[in-house]
Design an enzyme around this catalytic site. Structure first.
Site, PDB file in Angstrom:
ATOM      1  CE1 TYR A  21      -5.404   7.017   1.266  1.00  0.00           C
ATOM      2  CE2 TYR A  21      -4.369   6.747   3.412  1.00  0.00           C
ATOM      3  CZ  TYR A  21      -4.929   6.194   2.273  1.00  0.00           C
ATOM      4  OH  TYR A  21      -5.003   4.825   2.138  1.00  0.00           O
ATOM      5  CG  ASP A  60      -2.009   1.037   1.185  1.00  0.00           C
ATOM      6  OD1 ASP A  60      -2.960   0.917   0.395  1.00  0.00           O
ATOM      7  OD2 ASP A  60      -1.883   2.009   1.953  1.00  0.00           O
ATOM      8  CG  HIS A  82      -4.433  -3.661  -0.723  1.00  0.00           C
ATOM      9  ND1 HIS A  82      -4.163  -2.847  -1.805  1.00  0.00           N
ATOM     10  CD2 HIS A  82      -4.132  -2.911   0.380  1.00  0.00           C
ATOM     11  CE1 HIS A  82      -3.726  -1.674  -1.373  1.00  0.00           C
ATOM     12  NE2 HIS A  82      -3.690  -1.688  -0.058  1.00  0.00           N
TER      13      HIS A  82
END
Length: 393
Positions: A313, A182, A362
């Site tokens: 983010y 990730d 993932h």
């Protein structure tokens, strides 16, 4: 609540001046656990909304998870976590929480393992436990679990330099392998690209993506098809990233106050991103057990780290990553099953392995730990890791 600024370290010890390393144990105060159970008991549930879009969470599954969390034996999980040697390491003015499990063989290869969002170091420990013939370092990224957040932007470049300094200057490995998932996949690539003298090889399950300009310029039909497919599916799932990147404090205020909300937010992504059938949220437990799910949620809750975890983010991504020249093994996880080999070969210039996994999404090393441990072992043997420096005690 137990905030990251309140984490407890025990004992002493040094791996060399001025970098210090202190043994660490997890010991969540009982009032924190009591408060959690009280809040869970008072959860106000909602039924699924009419015409709700498909996602990784339903009211039924959330009720099951909340009931399980109320009776969850955290002390047993805490004891299991504490079986793994943990450290707080001072690295370039930053404190990092690390699981550092040494092999009995001093000449064993060293492996750096990094998580992403929404998981923590704990989700990767079953994989690490299988690699007893490695020195394994599982890093908690800044702002996650027991690693306090940075006072600066957690850019990929900054995280890469911290990870490399941890492995070399602090833990004493002159050469090591690196793996990321990730948000730490780019970090792992950056470490390999910028420190080839120390990185013996890079293990990849989230292979490098072309930049937007490169995607628009490519004429390769396979490359165009892959990026078109990824773009088409992104709109339905992108809301989480948009709100975490644009309204992190507002979202964090809600999730930090409601354990049921936190559990729903985290688990939805564990469901959607794992290699499990769509439409049945509970199917995630074929890959990631309920104990693992509740461990992740508890770690976020007791450290109040959900808001800090959003910072990558806000201002942490999109580094310019030069091509990687060290040996690379790319194992394409199922959610990117059609990721073109041509892109991997251009970016990983010494690509030794390119394999499309039959299982594993993932959270690859958590979902298929045995398969990935064997692949890492085979790759390490093929490329050699070099003899690590003697670890300073």
């Amino acid at each position: 609540m137990l905030a990251t600024s309140d984490i407890r370290d025990v004992g002493g010890g040094s791996y060399g001046d001025p970098m210090t390393v202190r043994p660490f144990v997890i010991d969540v105060p009982q009032p924190v656990l009591d408060d959690l159970r009280d809040r869970l008991a008072r959860t106000r549930f909602l039924d699924d909304s009419p015409r709700r879009p498909t996602s990784g969470m339903t009211s039924t599954y959330l009720r099951e998870l909340v009931a399980s969390w109320q009776s969850f034996d955290w002390r047993a999980r805490e004891a299991w976590l504490n079986q793994h040697p943990q450290l707080l390491a001072d690295v370039d003015g930053v404190t990092l929480h690390v699981v550092h499990r040494r092999s009995a063989d001093a000449d064993a290869p060293a492996l750096l393992v990094m998580h992403g969002w929404p998981h923590t170091f704990a989700l990767q420990l079953a994989f690490a436990d299988l690699l007893t013939d490695f020195h394994v370092v599982v890093l908690s990224l800044p702002g996650f679990a027991f690693s306090p957040p940075l006072d600066e932007s957690p850019t990929e470049q900054r995280l890469a330099e911290l990870a490399h300094t941890l492995m070399t200057d602090v833990l004493g490995y002159s050469r090591y392998l690196t793996y990321g998932e990730d948000i730490s996949a780019n970090v792992s690539d950056l470490v390999a690209a910028t420190h080839p003298e120390a990185v013996a090889g890079v293990v990849v399950t989230h292979a490098h993506f072309l930049t937007q300009d490169e995607r628009e310029a490519t004429t390769d039909p396979d490359e165009r098809a892959f990026y078109d497919r990824m773009a088409a599916g992104w709109y339905e799932q992108a809301a989480y990233a948009h709100v975490q990147g644009t309204r992190p404090d507002t979202l964090a205020a809600a999730l930090n106050d409601s354990p049921a909300g936190l559990l729903a937010w985290l688990t939805e992504k564990l469901v959607e991103w794992s290699d499990t059938p769509a439409g049945d949220p509970a199917a995630v437990e074929r890959r990631i057990s309920r104990d693992q799910i509740l461990t992740e949620a508890t770690l976020y809750w007791v450290t109040q780290s959900i808001g800090h975890s959003f910072q990558t983010y806000v201002d942490g991504g999109d580094a310019t990553i030069p091509p990687v020249d060290v040996p690379a093994a790319v194992f394409v996880q199922r959610h990117e099953h059609d990721n073109p080999e041509s892109v991997a070969r251009r970016f990983y210039r010494d690509l030794r392995v390119f394999e499309r996994l039959e299982e594993g999404g993932h959270f690859t090393v958590a979902e298929v730990p045995e398969a990935m441990a064997e692949r890492v072992r085979t790759f390490a043997a093929a490329v050699g890791s070099g003899r690590p420096r003697s670890l300073e005690r």
